[in-house]
Design a protein around this motif. Structure first.
Motif, PDB file in Angstrom:
ATOM      1  N   LEU A   1       8.857   3.170  -5.056  1.00  0.00           N
ATOM      2  CA  LEU A   1       7.853   2.934  -6.051  1.00  0.00           C
ATOM      3  C   LEU A   1       7.640   1.739  -6.983  1.00  0.00           C
ATOM      4  CD1 LEU A   1       9.118   6.737  -7.306  1.00  0.00           C
ATOM      5  CD2 LEU A   1       8.103   6.579  -5.811  1.00  0.00           C
ATOM      6  N   PHE A   2       6.406   1.152  -6.821  1.00  0.00           N
ATOM      7  CA  PHE A   2       5.533   0.167  -7.146  1.00  0.00           C
ATOM      8  C   PHE A   2       4.910   0.245  -8.021  1.00  0.00           C
ATOM      9  CE2 PHE A   2       5.503  -4.458  -5.282  1.00  0.00           C
ATOM     10  CZ  PHE A   2       5.409  -4.767  -6.942  1.00  0.00           C
TER      11      PHE A   2
ATOM     12  N   VAL B   1       0.831  -1.399  -0.273  1.00  0.00           N
ATOM     13  CA  VAL B   1      -0.178  -0.301  -0.484  1.00  0.00           C
ATOM     14  C   VAL B   1       1.129   1.238  -0.079  1.00  0.00           C
ATOM     15  CG1 VAL B   1      -2.006  -1.427   0.796  1.00  0.00           C
ATOM     16  CG2 VAL B   1      -0.533  -0.210   2.283  1.00  0.00           C
ATOM     17  N   GLY B   2       0.131   2.364  -0.723  1.00  0.00           N
ATOM     18  CA  GLY B   2       0.335   3.416  -0.728  1.00  0.00           C
ATOM     19  C   GLY B   2      -0.173   4.692  -1.280  1.00  0.00           C
ATOM     20  N   GLN B   3       0.038   5.710  -1.787  1.00  0.00           N
ATOM     21  CA  GLN B   3      -0.133   6.876  -2.848  1.00  0.00           C
ATOM     22  C   GLN B   3      -0.336   6.570  -3.666  1.00  0.00           C
ATOM     23  OE1 GLN B   3       1.477  10.797  -1.672  1.00  0.00           O
ATOM     24  NE2 GLN B   3      -0.702  11.559  -1.884  1.00  0.00           N
ATOM     25  N   ILE B   4      -1.146   6.019  -4.338  1.00  0.00           N
ATOM     26  CA  ILE B   4      -1.703   6.015  -5.828  1.00  0.00           C
ATOM     27  C   ILE B   4      -1.375   6.945  -7.014  1.00  0.00           C
ATOM     28  CG2 ILE B   4      -3.174   5.033  -7.657  1.00  0.00           C
ATOM     29  CD1 ILE B   4      -4.648   3.416  -5.187  1.00  0.00           C
ATOM     30  N   ILE B   5      -0.219   7.210  -7.865  1.00  0.00           N
ATOM     31  CA  ILE B   5       0.446   8.544  -8.163  1.00  0.00           C
ATOM     32  C   ILE B   5       0.692   7.728 -10.265  1.00  0.00           C
ATOM     33  CG2 ILE B   5       1.150   9.388  -6.765  1.00  0.00           C
ATOM     34  CD1 ILE B   5       3.985   8.629  -7.397  1.00  0.00           C
ATOM     35  N   ARG B   6      -0.143   9.275 -10.951  1.00  0.00           N
ATOM     36  CA  ARG B   6       0.599   8.603 -12.124  1.00  0.00           C
ATOM     37  C   ARG B   6       2.257   9.346 -12.517  1.00  0.00           C
ATOM     38  NH1 ARG B   6      -2.730  12.920 -12.378  1.00  0.00           N
ATOM     39  NH2 ARG B   6      -0.666  14.590 -13.437  1.00  0.00           N
TER      40      ARG B   6
ATOM     41  N   ASP C   1       3.538   4.599  -4.024  1.00  0.00           N
ATOM     42  CA  ASP C   1       4.846   5.050  -3.783  1.00  0.00           C
ATOM     43  C   ASP C   1       4.260   5.263  -2.459  1.00  0.00           C
ATOM     44  OD1 ASP C   1       6.472   6.884  -2.425  1.00  0.00           O
ATOM     45  OD2 ASP C   1       6.036   8.785  -4.121  1.00  0.00           O
ATOM     46  N   ALA C   2       4.926   3.942  -1.465  1.00  0.00           N
ATOM     47  CA  ALA C   2       4.966   3.552  -0.380  1.00  0.00           C
ATOM     48  C   ALA C   2       5.565   4.189   0.421  1.00  0.00           C
ATOM     49  CB  ALA C   2       5.082   2.410  -0.255  1.00  0.00           C
ATOM     50  N   THR C   3       7.052   5.294  -0.037  1.00  0.00           N
ATOM     51  CA  THR C   3       8.095   5.903  -0.009  1.00  0.00           C
ATOM     52  C   THR C   3       7.669   6.485   1.527  1.00  0.00           C
ATOM     53  OG1 THR C   3       8.699   5.861  -1.669  1.00  0.00           O
ATOM     54  CG2 THR C   3       9.730   7.266   0.093  1.00  0.00           C
ATOM     55  N   LYS C   4       6.632   7.067   1.922  1.00  0.00           N
ATOM     56  CA  LYS C   4       6.263   7.923   3.469  1.00  0.00           C
ATOM     57  C   LYS C   4       4.800   7.746   3.639  1.00  0.00           C
ATOM     58  CE  LYS C   4       8.749  12.165   2.412  1.00  0.00           C
ATOM     59  NZ  LYS C   4       9.103  13.562   1.519  1.00  0.00           N
ATOM     60  N   CYS C   5       3.790   6.698   3.613  1.00  0.00           N
ATOM     61  CA  CYS C   5       2.855   6.523   3.651  1.00  0.00           C
ATOM     62  C   CYS C   5       2.201   4.646   2.999  1.00  0.00           C
ATOM     63  CB  CYS C   5       1.946   7.393   3.589  1.00  0.00           C
ATOM     64  SG  CYS C   5       1.041   7.572   1.335  1.00  0.00           S
TER      65      CYS C   5
END
Length: 115
Positions: A32-33, A6-11, A42-46
């Motif tokens: 970044l997966f 899980v993380g933030q879904i980004i383009r 992006d699971a880097t910070k969340c």
């Protein structure tokens, strides 16, 4: 199922900007997966503990993209029973690039690089 990544879904365009910013901050971009051509998690910070799962050329798990209520998710599944205190690993399957990222997994079948 072991865990969802899980993380933030980004383009892609945002991922490119973040990757550069993370490198400038000394964070790196290893969390970044890619889900598909346009979507990255992006699971880097969340993110959750899934971001700390290491690569192996002979893994005991695998990552699979599934769709739940029209939303794509990344889930880590086990290939075999996993013992207590056994490290959970999967093959990152990074794209092949000229600059190789050394692999230190130690597996007998190690390819020598992550890409």
């Amino acid at each position: 199922m072991v865990i969802e990544y899980v993380g933030q879904i980004i383009r892609q365009v945002i991922a490119d900007m973040r990757e550069q910013r993370y490198e400038e901050e000394g964070i790196g971009s290893s969390y970044l997966f890619r889900v598909d051509q346009d979507t990255i998690i992006d699971a880097t910070k969340c993110g959750n503990l899934a971001r700390f799962i290491n690569h192996s050329c002979n893994p005991n798990c695998y990552a699979k993209i599934i769709t739940v209520e029209s939303q794509k998710k990344i889930v880590i599944y086990s290939r075999q029973p996993i013992s207590i205190n056994e490290e959970i690993t999967y093959d990152y399957k990074f794209p092949i690039e000229e600059t190789k990222i050394p692999c230190l997994c130690g597996a007998d079948s190690c390819r020598g690089s992550l890409n």
